[in-house]
Design a protein around this motif. Structure first.
Motif, short mmCIF file in Angstrom:
data_model
loop_
_atom_site.label_atom_id
_atom_site.label_comp_id
_atom_site.label_asym_id
_atom_site.label_seq_id
_atom_site.Cartn_x
_atom_site.Cartn_y
_atom_site.Cartn_z
N SER A 244 -8.52 0.13 -3.06
CA SER A 244 -8.02 1.49 -2.87
C SER A 244 -8.30 2.35 -4.09
O SER A 244 -8.27 1.89 -5.23
CB SER A 244 -6.51 1.45 -2.62
N THR A 245 -8.56 3.63 -3.86
CA THR A 245 -8.77 4.56 -4.96
C THR A 245 -7.50 4.73 -5.78
O THR A 245 -7.55 5.27 -6.88
CB THR A 245 -9.20 5.94 -4.42
N GLU A 545 -0.65 -2.94 -2.97
CA GLU A 545 -1.77 -2.51 -2.14
C GLU A 545 -1.35 -2.36 -0.68
O GLU A 545 -1.76 -1.41 0.01
CB GLU A 545 -2.92 -3.51 -2.27
N ASP A 546 -0.49 -3.29 -0.21
CA ASP A 546 0.02 -3.20 1.16
C ASP A 546 0.86 -1.94 1.33
O ASP A 546 0.77 -1.24 2.36
CB ASP A 546 0.83 -4.44 1.52
N GLN A 550 0.31 1.30 3.87
CA GLN A 550 1.32 1.78 4.81
C GLN A 550 1.65 3.25 4.55
O GLN A 550 1.93 4.01 5.49
CB GLN A 550 2.58 0.94 4.70
N ILE A 551 1.63 3.66 3.28
CA ILE A 551 1.88 5.08 2.96
C ILE A 551 0.82 5.96 3.60
O ILE A 551 1.11 7.03 4.14
CB ILE A 551 1.94 5.28 1.43
N GLU A 552 -0.44 5.51 3.55
CA GLU A 552 -1.51 6.29 4.16
C GLU A 552 -1.35 6.38 5.68
O GLU A 552 -1.62 7.42 6.30
CB GLU A 552 -2.87 5.66 3.81
N LYS A 553 -0.89 5.29 6.32
CA LYS A 553 -0.69 5.27 7.77
C LYS A 553 0.48 6.14 8.22
O LYS A 553 0.48 6.70 9.30
CB LYS A 553 -0.47 3.85 8.25
N ARG A 568 7.85 1.26 -3.27
CA ARG A 568 6.74 1.21 -4.23
C ARG A 568 7.24 1.32 -5.67
O ARG A 568 6.77 0.60 -6.56
CB ARG A 568 5.74 2.34 -3.94
N ALA A 569 8.19 2.23 -5.90
CA ALA A 569 8.74 2.40 -7.25
C ALA A 569 9.41 1.10 -7.73
O ALA A 569 9.27 0.69 -8.88
CB ALA A 569 9.73 3.55 -7.26
N GLN A 570 10.15 0.44 -6.80
CA GLN A 570 10.81 -0.82 -7.14
C GLN A 570 9.79 -1.90 -7.48
O GLN A 570 9.93 -2.65 -8.46
CB GLN A 570 11.70 -1.27 -5.98
N THR A 571 8.71 -1.97 -6.68
CA THR A 571 7.67 -2.98 -6.91
C THR A 571 6.93 -2.72 -8.22
O THR A 571 6.61 -3.66 -8.96
CB THR A 571 6.67 -2.99 -5.73
#
Length: 598
Positions: A244-245, A545-546, A550-553, A568-571
């Motif tokens: 991913s970019t 990355e997963d 999902q954010i893009e979808k 995402r912030a937690q990860t």
């Protein structure tokens, strides 16, 4: 405390050589500052700038109105006919009143000068230094600037000077290589390095601790940076360009880390043991005696120098130490008894005086006249490479010898002695004019030297570290052997004379005691964590990355997008903590590995 002298952003160059580029210093009323640094970095020049003998090329030196300054040069030069007393009275600092002959004679006597009638121009370098020291100390001043005050004076006089300066009421700044002296007298250390001046509060032992901690911190930062680079490189090699970019920031971080410079290591003198084969018979003295100028210096000296001996000869100035070394070297013959050297003995004599050199002779030619190459445990060294080992880079090697500073000439002299691959080293006052860094390396070199070492020195630190036993000149020219640290012998001798100093907390000798280094090891929990943390970091990266996918979808689903953003912030936070933990464990593992190798 108000500053009595300030030097702000001062710079000084000599022809193409930049000594001081941007130094700032403030001296308070009771400061005790010791100046350290490699020879040729500008220590003596700094004192000359502060006392007003020279002017800076840039910056400003400001002195308090009415400031009384006394300055001791490194190598006093006397051009006019005067007696020692007359020279002291002539050179006494201004604005301190006119000292009388009684004061001058008393101080000269304490410094070991008893000739009050001869012309000072006929004095030796050591005698001239003591006369200059008497002139600098004859009356109290606000600021005392001393350049190598312990050079050419014996250990007992050094102890007297140490006590006098420790009780001095004004400010003091001195250049010296005597590490006990620095430790006991100074409360701040100024280090000149690369044209910059670095100030450290505390005595010399504390300065060493702070410098070691700073170097360890820089080394740890370099190890962490290296570890991050390795991990990022592995990640990129696994195919980051196809991902991913969103990971472009990580690639940019790798590029930024790669472009960063690591901590610059100081230029240091490194020596490998250089010696020729040595047989069983070294040097044997049997009831040797010698007189010079109608004065009997010593008699009945019996000694057998063994293959790996580390011994010293100590005593007051003028007692005959250098003469005895010259007998061992074969330059003089005894008047009585015998001095016999083995057939395989190859003496390297490091004398007090630099050998005479014709004007215009370059450093590289000076070394090549001794040998083109020398064999060492690290390989074959050319004359040029040997000079580099002694901190003379190629661009300096074509400089005429006469342009070197006093300390640089001493370093060159030492290089030339070792270039001859001796198997017996005779060292006459080796610590005079050598910087502390070079002395530390010389001391380490002597530990591994495959041959015998005989040293004449008054430097307590040097003797305590390098020699195993020593011969002391006694009244009447007898020499007595002692097997103990030299500082203990000196303390006992001073105590007998009623001049003992209180023992320091660090121990009687004054050397800082080092705690036994704790063995590094990982706990069972840390070991298990170290074995699994790579997999955990990889899993968190895949999880990110997963989430990005999902954010893009779900870009149009506001509720789901909010949940994914929080996730995402937690990860990211967990990943940052895991990477920080990985850095710590990797650094610990590498230090454990290095400790086992050492």
């Amino acid at each position: 405390m108000a500053a009595i002298l300030s030097a702000e952003h001062i710079a000084k160059n000599y022809t193409l050589k930049r000594l001081i580029t941007d130094a700032t210093l403030y001296i308070g009323e009771r400061d005790r500052i010791g100046v350290v640094g490699i020879n040729g970095t500008g220590k003596s020049t700094l004192l000359k700038l502060l006392c007003g003998q020279e002017e800076p090329d840039a910056g400003m030196v400001t002195r308090r109105n009415g400031l009384r300054v006394s300055y001791l040069p490194q190598s006093p030069m006397y051009d006019e006919a005067r007696t020692s007393v007359g020279q002291v009275l002539h050179d006494a600092p201004p604005d301190v009143g006119a000292p009388d002959e009684y004061e001058a004679k008393a101080l000269l006597t304490q410094l070991g000068v008893t000739d009050f009638t001869s012309d000072v121009r006929t004095f030796s370098g050591g005698q001239k230094k003591r006369v200059a020291l008497a002139a600098a100390l004859i009356r109290p001043v606000d600021l005392l600037l001393l350049d190598e005050p312990t050079n050419h004076i014996d250990a007992k006089t050094v102890a007297w000077l140490e006590g006098r300066l420790a009780a001095y009421r004004g400010a003091l700044m001195m250049v010296t290589h005597d590490r006990y002296f620095l430790d006991r007298v100074c409360t701040r250390i100024a280090e000149l390095h690369g044209g910059q001046l670095y100030l450290h509060d505390g005595n010399y032992a504390y300065y060493l601790e702070q410098k070691a901690a700073r170097m360890e911190m820089e080394s740890a930062q370099a190890r962490k940076r290296s570890a991050i680079l390795r991990r990022e490189l592995e990640w990129i090699r696994r195919g980051a360009q196809a991902r991913s970019t969103k990971q472009k920031a990580r690639i940019q971080r790798y590029e930024a880390l790669s472009a960063m410079e690591g901590p610059r290591e100081e230029a240091r003198l490194t020596l490998s043991s250089v010696s020729s084969r040595l047989g069983r018979k070294i040097i044997e003295c049997e009831n040797a005696g010698k007189a010079m100028g109608g004065k009997r210096l010593f008699s009945g000296f019996t000694c057998t120098v063994l293959r790996d001996d580390r011994l010293a000869i100590v005593g007051e100035n003028g007692c005959g130490k250098t003469t005895l070394l010259r007998l061992l070297a074969g330059e003089l013959q005894p008047d009585e008894g015998s001095v016999v050297r083995g057939d395989t003995v190859k003496v390297g004599f490091f004398t007090q005086e630099f050998p005479p050199v014709k004007p215009g002779v370059r450093l590289i030619d000076f070394m090549r006249d001794i040998a083109e190459y020398v064999e060492t445990p690290d390989g074959r060294f050319s004359a040029s490479q040997m000079l580099e080992q002694f901190l003379f880079p190629p661009d300096v090697q074509y400089t005429p010898v006469e342009r070197l500073s006093g300390g640089e000439k001493r370093r060159l002299h030492l290089a030339s002695v070792l270039m001859g691959a001796p198997n017996v080293l005779l060292l006459d006052e080796p610590t005079n004019d050598l910087d502390v860094a070079t002395l530390e390396i010389l001391e380490s070199y002597l530990e591994g030297f495959a041959g015998a070492v005989v040293a004449v020195s008054h430097d307590r630190w040097f003797l305590d570290r390098t020699v195993e036993h020593f011969y002391a000149f006694e009244p009447g020219g007898a020499l007595t052997q002692f097997v103990c640290p030299f500082s203990e012998y000196l303390e006992a001798k001073l105590a007998q004379e009623g001049r003992a100093r209180p023992a320091r907390e660090r121990g009687q000798g004054g050397a800082p005691r080092r705690e036994h280094e704790r063995e590094l090891r990982m706990s069972y929990k840390e070991q298990r964590e170290y074995e699994t943390i790579d997999a955990r970091i990889d899993a968190l990266n895949r999880q990110l990355e997963d989430i990005d996918a999902q954010i893009e979808k779900n870009a149009s689903d506001f509720v789901r997008l909010t949940e994914l953003t929080a996730q995402r912030a937690q990860t990211e936070q967990e990943l940052a903590q895991a990477e920080e933990r990985w850095l710590y464990l990797t650094d610990l593992a590498e230090r454990i590995k290095a400790q086992k190798k050492g």
